[in-house]
Design a protein around this motif. Structure first.
Motif, PDB file in Angstrom:
ATOM      1  N   UNK A 183      -6.085  -3.683  16.954  1.00  0.00           N
ATOM      2  CA  UNK A 183      -4.997  -3.969  16.030  1.00  0.00           C
ATOM      3  C   UNK A 183      -5.207  -5.219  15.190  1.00  0.00           C
ATOM      4  N   UNK A 184      -6.078  -6.123  15.614  1.00  0.00           N
ATOM      5  CA  UNK A 184      -6.305  -7.344  14.837  1.00  0.00           C
ATOM      6  C   UNK A 184      -7.110  -7.074  13.564  1.00  0.00           C
ATOM      7  N   UNK A 185      -7.728  -5.905  13.472  1.00  0.00           N
ATOM      8  CA  UNK A 185      -8.621  -5.617  12.347  1.00  0.00           C
ATOM      9  C   UNK A 185      -7.884  -5.618  11.011  1.00  0.00           C
ATOM     10  N   UNK A 186      -6.681  -5.063  10.959  1.00  0.00           N
ATOM     11  CA  UNK A 186      -5.963  -4.957   9.685  1.00  0.00           C
ATOM     12  C   UNK A 186      -5.683  -6.330   9.096  1.00  0.00           C
ATOM     13  N   UNK A 187      -5.251  -7.272   9.917  1.00  0.00           N
ATOM     14  CA  UNK A 187      -4.983  -8.621   9.423  1.00  0.00           C
ATOM     15  C   UNK A 187      -6.255  -9.261   8.880  1.00  0.00           C
ATOM     16  N   UNK A 188      -7.369  -9.014   9.542  1.00  0.00           N
ATOM     17  CA  UNK A 188      -8.654  -9.565   9.074  1.00  0.00           C
ATOM     18  C   UNK A 188      -9.038  -8.957   7.733  1.00  0.00           C
ATOM     19  N   UNK A 189      -8.861  -7.646   7.595  1.00  0.00           N
ATOM     20  CA  UNK A 189      -9.197  -6.977   6.342  1.00  0.00           C
ATOM     21  C   UNK A 189      -8.321  -7.502   5.206  1.00  0.00           C
ATOM     22  N   UNK A 190      -7.042  -7.660   5.476  1.00  0.00           N
ATOM     23  CA  UNK A 190      -6.137  -8.196   4.447  1.00  0.00           C
ATOM     24  C   UNK A 190      -6.566  -9.597   4.024  1.00  0.00           C
ATOM     25  N   UNK A 191      -6.982 -10.413   4.974  1.00  0.00           N
ATOM     26  CA  UNK A 191      -7.447 -11.755   4.647  1.00  0.00           C
ATOM     27  C   UNK A 191      -8.721 -11.693   3.805  1.00  0.00           C
ATOM     28  N   UNK A 192      -9.622 -10.778   4.152  1.00  0.00           N
ATOM     29  CA  UNK A 192     -10.872 -10.642   3.400  1.00  0.00           C
ATOM     30  C   UNK A 192     -10.636 -10.150   1.980  1.00  0.00           C
ATOM     31  N   UNK A 193      -9.546  -9.453   1.745  1.00  0.00           N
ATOM     32  CA  UNK A 193      -9.221  -9.019   0.383  1.00  0.00           C
ATOM     33  C   UNK A 193      -8.968 -10.200  -0.550  1.00  0.00           C
ATOM     34  N   UNK A 194      -8.641 -11.347   0.016  1.00  0.00           N
ATOM     35  CA  UNK A 194      -8.391 -12.535  -0.800  1.00  0.00           C
ATOM     36  C   UNK A 194      -9.665 -13.321  -1.078  1.00  0.00           C
ATOM     37  N   UNK A 195     -10.789 -12.907  -0.480  1.00  0.00           N
ATOM     38  CA  UNK A 195     -12.057 -13.605  -0.714  1.00  0.00           C
ATOM     39  C   UNK A 195     -12.447 -13.467  -2.183  1.00  0.00           C
ATOM     40  N   UNK A 196     -12.919 -14.549  -2.805  1.00  0.00           N
ATOM     41  CA  UNK A 196     -13.303 -14.487  -4.225  1.00  0.00           C
ATOM     42  C   UNK A 196     -14.358 -13.429  -4.534  1.00  0.00           C
ATOM     43  N   UNK A 197     -15.151 -13.053  -3.519  1.00  0.00           N
ATOM     44  CA  UNK A 197     -16.208 -12.062  -3.750  1.00  0.00           C
ATOM     45  C   UNK A 197     -15.689 -10.632  -3.694  1.00  0.00           C
ATOM     46  N   UNK A 198     -14.428 -10.449  -3.323  1.00  0.00           N
ATOM     47  CA  UNK A 198     -13.896  -9.096  -3.206  1.00  0.00           C
ATOM     48  C   UNK A 198     -13.073  -8.713  -4.425  1.00  0.00           C
TER      49      UNK A 198
END
Length: 295
Positions: A183-198
């Protein structure tokens, strides 16, 4: 069959005994690719294909339990010794034999992470630091990240900085994190969406993060609360506005929703229906969504 509740434990014990004996008796001349394959049970996606009411979280937990049994049966000492022998002997060339040896080394490190977690993370950090090729570096990074080891934070930051200008390597960086189970994966993915490279406007970058999570991380994507289904529907609506073909391919993550257990099945159905009703979708996306709902 060993993953079914109530199975005779003797079958699982015999399987573990056979593989442990095989690994102990194997030498440097054996087929490393075959041995790695034997040490790797079917994936969670493959196991789900054999179920009628799919509970991805349960499948993940049972598969991990099976691997833990195997790792315990082989023992940390044997796993460590075999890993070290390969780590010393294997080069970073692209020959078939070298690739097979690196594949087996990865399997051994992953099993050691279950039998002796602390030692495995130390070895993974060392492998990451001294790796001369990308396969060894990514294998070590994957063990640290999936285990949410303390060392993973430093390794991820180092990888991100080192490959800032390498598009392919950055996509691997996103993928490794999108595969964190549970279940922790979704929060990590959402955070990675804010990465400047994404950006959603880069199809390869989008597939490396969102595509990997939705298509290849069943225990993370198929949450019982349906939160990831809602999130994916939102991303599909955004993506469909400028790249309907890619949106339609991403939407196939919902395929097989009718074979999910009742709670997840209803959550997926509700998310798909709401997307169709609330958004003006392209013909590409609407057709694939209609087809999945009807089938």
């Amino acid at each position: 069959d060993a993953l079914r509740d109530g199975d005779d434990d003797s079958a699982l014990s015999s399987w573990c005994d056979a593989l442990a004996t095989l690994l102990v008796q194997a030498d440097q001349h054996d087929d490393h690719a075959l041995l790695a394959r034997l040490l790797t049970p079917p994936s969670e996606l493959e196991l789900a294909e054999r179920q009628n009411a799919v509970d991805p979280e349960r499948i993940h937990n049972l598969r991990q339990s099976l691997l833990w049994r195997l790792a315990e049966r082989i023992g940390g000492e044997v796993l460590h010794a075999r890993y070290q022998s390969l780590d010393t002997a294997v080069g970073h060339g692209l020959g078939v034999a070298e690739q097979a040896a690196r594949q087996l080394k990865r399997c051994l490190l992953e099993l050691l992470a279950l039998a002796d977690t602390g030692q495995a993370y130390v070895l993974a950090q060392r492998q990451y630091d001294k790796a001369q090729g990308m396969s060894d570096r990514l294998a070590a990074l994957g063990v640290l990240v999936r285990g949410q080891a303390e060392q993973s934070t430093t390794a991820l930051a180092h990888f991100r900085a080192r490959y800032e200008d390498n598009a392919l390597a950055l996509e691997k960086w996103f993928m490794v994190q999108a595969l964190v189970p549970g279940e922790t994966a979704l929060a990590r993915v959402k955070q990675l969406e804010t990465d400047p490279a994404f950006t959603l406007k880069n199809p390869n970058r989008m597939r490396s993060l969102i595509g990997t999570f939705a298509h290849a991380n069943p225990s993370g994507f198929h949450r019982a609360d349906g939160a990831a289904y809602v999130w994916l529907a939102q991303r599909l609506a955004q993506l469909d506005a400028f790249n309907p073909q890619v949106a339609a391919r991403l939407a196939t993550a919902y395929n097989g929703w009718k074979r999910l257990e009742p709670v997840r099945r209803e959550a997926a159905h509700q998310s798909m229906t709401q997307l169709l009703e609330a958004a003006r979708l392209s013909r590409n996306l609407r057709e694939i969504m209609d087809k999945m709902l009807q089938n």
